[in-house]
Scaffold this active site. Structure first.
Site, PDB file in Angstrom:
ATOM      1  N   CYS A  90       0.721  -1.122  -0.087  1.00  0.00           N
ATOM      2  CA  CYS A  90       0.020  -0.178  -0.247  1.00  0.00           C
ATOM      3  C   CYS A  90       1.226   0.886   0.379  1.00  0.00           C
ATOM      4  CB  CYS A  90      -1.360  -0.254   1.278  1.00  0.00           C
ATOM      5  SG  CYS A  90      -2.246   1.345   1.098  1.00  0.00           S
ATOM      6  N   HIS A 178      -3.937  -5.381   0.899  1.00  0.00           N
ATOM      7  CA  HIS A 178      -3.482  -5.392   2.375  1.00  0.00           C
ATOM      8  C   HIS A 178      -2.896  -7.427   2.421  1.00  0.00           C
ATOM      9  CE1 HIS A 178      -1.889  -2.577   4.759  1.00  0.00           C
ATOM     10  NE2 HIS A 178      -3.683  -1.028   3.537  1.00  0.00           N
ATOM     11  N   GLU A 180      -1.880  -9.512   4.365  1.00  0.00           N
ATOM     12  CA  GLU A 180      -1.544  -9.728   6.324  1.00  0.00           C
ATOM     13  C   GLU A 180      -3.160  -9.958   6.320  1.00  0.00           C
ATOM     14  OE1 GLU A 180      -1.536  -5.153   5.985  1.00  0.00           O
ATOM     15  OE2 GLU A 180      -1.241  -6.430   4.360  1.00  0.00           O
TER      16      GLU A 180
END
Length: 528
Positions: A90, A178, A180
């Protein structure tokens, strides 16, 4: 205070440069789930410091800023010339693009927040095994308009032209999504691709290797000196007690300070468990009256916390002098404590934080500097789930490992307003019923925390033919992965009914039970 780092500690295979993202800690956890050691560091880390650590890969986290803001966090541009693989996530990707000559523009009306299917444009090591049109989690306003030389676009979405980019020759990669967060369908695949295929990391981070590396370091650091540990009975201090007992045996003394705010039967259980069953030296300090006296007339929650914390330090000082001398103090500091309290985003030149400090933790900087201890903090780089695995490997039973988190000030901050013996006894009984019924229903291990709160008001009720005027109790049950965010637990009505019936019938001065259905955010897990 002496040095708080043990010698010959393992260097991280993956470094995560933190640009103020709420997910930086989560990135580290995900990498460790892949059995690779990772650490979060300041974005101000220099190229020289990185070379000294010699990681196999670097991740640039997301962040709340635009790369064109005056105060936007940056990093040493030479990082991109080290030959070490870099993955920008990002904001991290946007910063890399800008620093290397590309352009980033505000997304205006084409911002992306939430789930978005990605369309894969070219095969790449980063997106290997990621299915086309799989869902990834987006959270960005700015977007990349023009790529630096040597980069190609490898994926896009409907609203984002450059959802993933690659410079294979220089081993520089970026994703706008993202990977994660759990909402990213193939997020762990992307992380593993970067960690294994691109950075060539070995999956050698686990409980067994941690023990093999840590026990000799503890022995080396401590030598034949005595170590003092403040034991609370929580999973952190309990695991640390077992670890130190395994490493140094009788050189360890645990101090259990009973401030009078613990759960029902807990002091007796802890002394029986540690001292009698496992023969760990535990000094029991009964300070109940002392703590309660200090809270007389106090209603503000922050003042209660400060008073309890300050009195704990004074009791600890007095008793450590009486029991000592001790060369070392052991603390159950965990990695999230270090990140939140010390902050990773410290400008080494000014000492100023980039991110707002969230809160002070009891284990980090909580003791006065004139206590002449050297610190032993072997759990300092572990996350909570890793501590639970470690406790299991050391032989701690489930009743310790899987117990719900409990605040340091204990029941004193679950009694809203002034604390009294009567209120403590009332809440202690109600809280025990909550946990007892949750366990009987087989829900305990599926819930992050389940507890009772006593409100400082009274409500009208009817019991038998008589009017009652008594306290209400709040039932708080939440589900969470790490306590950072939480949702209220959907408890079956039958269980709620049993809890309510038992509390109003078995606990004196309570005539009403209410159920808190607030998530975090906007609320917090604890009421105070």
């Amino acid at each position: 205070m002496g040095k708080n780092l043990l010698k010959k500690e393992r260097d991280p295979s993956i470094l995560i440069l933190d640009f103020g993202s709420q997910y930086s800690e989560l990135i580290a956890r995900r990498i460790r789930e892949a059995n690779v050691f990772s650490l979060v560091v300041s974005n101000f880390i220099s190229t020289k410091e990185i070379q000294d650590i010699n990681p196999q890969g670097i991740i640039l986290s997301g962040g709340p800023n635009s790369v064109y803001e005056d105060n936007a966090p940056k990093c040493d541009q030479n990082i991109f010339n080290l030959g070490i693989p870099v993955l920008g996530i990002c904001y991290g990707m946007q910063l890399m693009v800008k620093e290397l000559g590309g352009t980033v523009t505000p997304a205006n009306n084409r911002s992306e927040y939430g789930r978005a299917p990605i369309k894969i444009d070219f095969e790449s090591d980063l997106l290997s095994s990621v299915k086309d049109k799989s869902i990834m989690w987006m959270s960005h306003g700015d977007s990349i308009n023009h790529l630096p030389n040597g980069f190609i676009k490898i994926a896009h979405t409907e609203n984002t032209l450059h959802a993933a980019i690659s410079n294979k020759e220089k081993k520089l990669f970026g994703v706008q999504f993202h990977p994660e967060v759990i909402h990213s369908e193939y997020g762990m695949t992307v992380i593993k691709n970067f960690v294994y295929s691109i950075s060539k990391c070995k999956a050698d981070w686990n409980t067994e290797t941690f023990l093999e590396e840590t026990i000799p370091r503890i022995k080396e650091q401590v030598g034949d000196k005595k170590v003092l540990l403040a034991l609370s009975g929580g999973v952190d201090s309990s695991t640390l007690a077992f670890l130190l007992n395994k490493a140094i045996g009788k050189q360890l003394t645990c101090m259990f300070i009973d401030q009078g705010f613990m759960r029902k039967g807990e002091p007796e259980f802890l002394m029986e468990f540690f001292a009698k069953k496992f023969h760990i030296k535990v000094e029991y300090i009964n300070a109940r009256e002392r703590f309660l006296h200090k809270l007389n007339g106090v209603t503000d929650p922050e003042e209660k916390r400060k008073i309890i914390g300050g009195e704990f330090i004074r009791v600890f000082e007095e008793e450590s002098h009486r029991l000592g001398p001790f060369e070392y103090l052991a603390q159950g500091t965990l990695y999230p404590d270090v990140i939140e309290s010390a902050g990773t985003n410290l400008d080494p030149k000014t000492g100023e934080r980039i991110a707002v400090k969230i809160k002070s933790h009891h284990n980090v900087g909580g003791l006065p500097k004139d206590l002449q201890f050297k610190l032993v903090e072997p759990l300092r780089k572990l996350f909570k789930d890793e501590v639970r695995k470690l406790g299991n490997a050391l032989g701690l039973p489930d009743e310790i490992i899987k117990r719900h988190p409990f605040p340091g000030p204990g029941l004193a901050i679950r009694i809203l307003g002034e604390v009294s013996i009567e209120k403590l006894n009332c809440l202690r009984d109600a809280d025990w019923i909550v946990r007892d019924e949750i366990k009987k229903a087989g829900l305990y291990n599926d819930i992050w925390q389940a507890f009772a709160v006593l409100l400082p008001v009274k409500t009208v009720g009817v019991m038998g033919d008589k009017r009652t005027y008594a306290w209400p109790v709040v039932l708080r049950c939440v589900s969470s992965e790490d306590g950072m965010t939480a949702d209220w637990s959907r408890i079956p009505y039958e269980t709620l009914e049993r809890i309510s019936n038992r509390i109003v019938n078995e606990v004196a001065q309570v005539n009403r039970v209410v159920f808190d259905i607030t998530s975090k955010p906007p609320g917090t897990i604890e009421w105070e």
